[in-house]
Scaffold this active site. Sequence first.
Site, PDB file in Angstrom:
ATOM      1  N   ARG A 163       3.519   6.876  -4.767  1.00 25.84           N
ATOM      2  CA  ARG A 163       3.883   8.072  -4.016  1.00 25.84           C
ATOM      3  C   ARG A 163       4.958   8.854  -4.754  1.00 25.84           C
ATOM      4  O   ARG A 163       5.643   8.330  -5.638  1.00 25.84           O
ATOM      5  CB  ARG A 163       4.408   7.684  -2.629  1.00 25.84           C
ATOM      6  CG  ARG A 163       3.442   6.880  -1.771  1.00 25.84           C
ATOM      7  CD  ARG A 163       4.111   6.453  -0.481  1.00 25.84           C
ATOM      8  NE  ARG A 163       3.219   5.727   0.424  1.00 25.84           N
ATOM      9  CZ  ARG A 163       3.103   4.402   0.454  1.00 25.84           C
ATOM     10  NH1 ARG A 163       3.831   3.648  -0.365  1.00 25.84           N
ATOM     11  NH2 ARG A 163       2.277   3.817   1.306  1.00 25.84           N
ATOM     12  N   ARG A 172      -2.642  10.392  -6.096  1.00 22.57           N
ATOM     13  CA  ARG A 172      -2.714   9.063  -5.469  1.00 22.57           C
ATOM     14  C   ARG A 172      -4.130   8.821  -4.933  1.00 22.57           C
ATOM     15  O   ARG A 172      -4.696   7.743  -5.122  1.00 22.57           O
ATOM     16  CB  ARG A 172      -1.674   8.986  -4.349  1.00 22.57           C
ATOM     17  CG  ARG A 172      -1.630   7.671  -3.578  1.00 22.57           C
ATOM     18  CD  ARG A 172      -0.394   7.689  -2.673  1.00 22.57           C
ATOM     19  NE  ARG A 172      -0.440   6.727  -1.593  1.00 22.57           N
ATOM     20  CZ  ARG A 172      -0.082   5.445  -1.690  1.00 22.57           C
ATOM     21  NH1 ARG A 172       0.322   4.958  -2.857  1.00 22.57           N
ATOM     22  NH2 ARG A 172      -0.127   4.641  -0.644  1.00 22.57           N
ATOM     23  N   LYS A 204       7.589   2.446   1.303  1.00 21.29           N
ATOM     24  CA  LYS A 204       8.074   2.729   2.655  1.00 21.29           C
ATOM     25  C   LYS A 204       8.774   1.503   3.227  1.00 21.29           C
ATOM     26  O   LYS A 204       8.369   0.375   2.982  1.00 21.29           O
ATOM     27  CB  LYS A 204       6.893   3.123   3.557  1.00 21.29           C
ATOM     28  CG  LYS A 204       6.294   4.495   3.219  1.00 21.29           C
ATOM     29  CD  LYS A 204       5.169   4.818   4.169  1.00 21.29           C
ATOM     30  CE  LYS A 204       4.610   6.216   3.903  1.00 21.29           C
ATOM     31  NZ  LYS A 204       3.514   6.554   4.829  1.00 21.29           N
ATOM     32  N   HIS A 247       0.171  13.640  -4.037  1.00 17.16           N
ATOM     33  CA  HIS A 247      -0.646  12.771  -3.190  1.00 17.16           C
ATOM     34  C   HIS A 247      -2.127  12.876  -3.540  1.00 17.16           C
ATOM     35  O   HIS A 247      -2.882  11.918  -3.346  1.00 17.16           O
ATOM     36  CB  HIS A 247      -0.417  13.103  -1.711  1.00 17.16           C
ATOM     37  CG  HIS A 247      -0.380  11.880  -0.846  1.00 17.16           C
ATOM     38  ND1 HIS A 247       0.640  10.966  -0.891  1.00 17.16           N
ATOM     39  CD2 HIS A 247      -1.267  11.401   0.054  1.00 17.16           C
ATOM     40  CE1 HIS A 247       0.393   9.980  -0.041  1.00 17.16           C
ATOM     41  NE2 HIS A 247      -0.762  10.222   0.545  1.00 17.16           N
ATOM     42  N   HIS A 253      -0.526  -0.147   1.140  1.00 18.97           N
ATOM     43  CA  HIS A 253      -0.916   0.141   2.515  1.00 18.97           C
ATOM     44  C   HIS A 253      -0.627  -1.051   3.420  1.00 18.97           C
ATOM     45  O   HIS A 253      -0.781  -2.199   3.014  1.00 18.97           O
ATOM     46  CB  HIS A 253      -2.416   0.463   2.599  1.00 18.97           C
ATOM     47  CG  HIS A 253      -2.763   1.829   2.121  1.00 18.97           C
ATOM     48  ND1 HIS A 253      -4.039   2.207   1.753  1.00 18.97           N
ATOM     49  CD2 HIS A 253      -1.994   2.945   1.954  1.00 18.97           C
ATOM     50  CE1 HIS A 253      -4.048   3.478   1.387  1.00 18.97           C
ATOM     51  NE2 HIS A 253      -2.818   3.941   1.497  1.00 18.97           N
ATOM     52  N   TYR A 311     -11.114   5.734   1.623  1.00 21.86           N
ATOM     53  CA  TYR A 311     -11.550   6.048   0.266  1.00 21.86           C
ATOM     54  C   TYR A 311     -12.990   5.611   0.015  1.00 21.86           C
ATOM     55  O   TYR A 311     -13.649   6.135  -0.870  1.00 21.86           O
ATOM     56  CB  TYR A 311     -10.612   5.400  -0.757  1.00 21.86           C
ATOM     57  CG  TYR A 311      -9.217   5.969  -0.682  1.00 21.86           C
ATOM     58  CD1 TYR A 311      -8.958   7.273  -1.082  1.00 21.86           C
ATOM     59  CD2 TYR A 311      -8.158   5.210  -0.190  1.00 21.86           C
ATOM     60  CE1 TYR A 311      -7.672   7.809  -0.989  1.00 21.86           C
ATOM     61  CE2 TYR A 311      -6.882   5.730  -0.103  1.00 21.86           C
ATOM     62  CZ  TYR A 311      -6.650   7.033  -0.501  1.00 21.86           C
ATOM     63  OH  TYR A 311      -5.388   7.551  -0.402  1.00 21.86           O
TER      64      TYR A 311
END
Length: 293
Positions: free
Chosen positions: A146, A242, A170, A239, A265, A274
């Site tokens: 990211r 990504r 994150k 993004h 994730h 995806y």
Amino acid sequence: MLRESFLKYLQYEKNYSYKTIVSYGTDLEKFEEYFKGVDEALDYKTVDADVMRGWVLSLMDAGYTASSVNRKLSSLRAFYRYLLRKEIVEADPVGKVQGPKKKKVLPVFVKEADMNRLLDETDFGNTFEGMRDRLILEVFYTTGMRLSELLNLRDRDVDFSASLIKVTGKRNKQRLIPFGKELEEDMKAYLAVREDCCPSAVAAFFVRKDGRVMTPKMVYLLVKRNLAKVVTLKKRSPHVLRHSFATSMLNHDAGLGAVKELLGHESLTTTEIYTHTTFEELKKVYEQAHPRA
């Protein structure tokens, strides 16, 4: 107060980011404003599912998107799970409330051929900034990290002996991303030029010409500017690169679980979108190539 104790729990026990905590706090505050408007005697412990549904409808009427409403509901779900664990409430008023269904939007991505043209055929020059900008594009595309993760990257996070990059994602969760020989050579070349250009640079891996840390806007604009050289997509952001990384991995038979780990994730469900992207691409190839498609 219940709201304050929950936010402290998110900060000190769950290690949530400042931005996320502020967002949760705002959602709870706005919800309280709503139910006090319904009945002044209500509080967080006495609201029920009917009040919650009314709040959801009021948000939809106010023009909030399904994604925004579901995000706010997620804040309340976390809050009431906390209250249940603390035995402050006996029932969860959010449990029986369904958020509005949101339309699935497939991720925008850049095709491999276009990325190859950008990285292999575009002249970025041998200046510090040219080498840095090309490397940033390459790192986004070959690691899937990211924007915030790239900006937080430090020299010590790159282990050339093991060919691994340690990424802090994150909620300060860390993961390791492997890299290949080409990226290794490009990173070493960039570091050599950076040392000559700005020896007194900050600890950040990617810096400006004067040695200071780059801003999110700077990186966003350089990605947008350079992607415009090879694609006409409306959305041209970090993004998107990504998304391009994930799509390329799956197109080359990478397992969904492996891609999930590389992207950082929480849930496999997030990564599964995806597979829809690659299927759409497969359909296009079929329709263009098969004589009876």
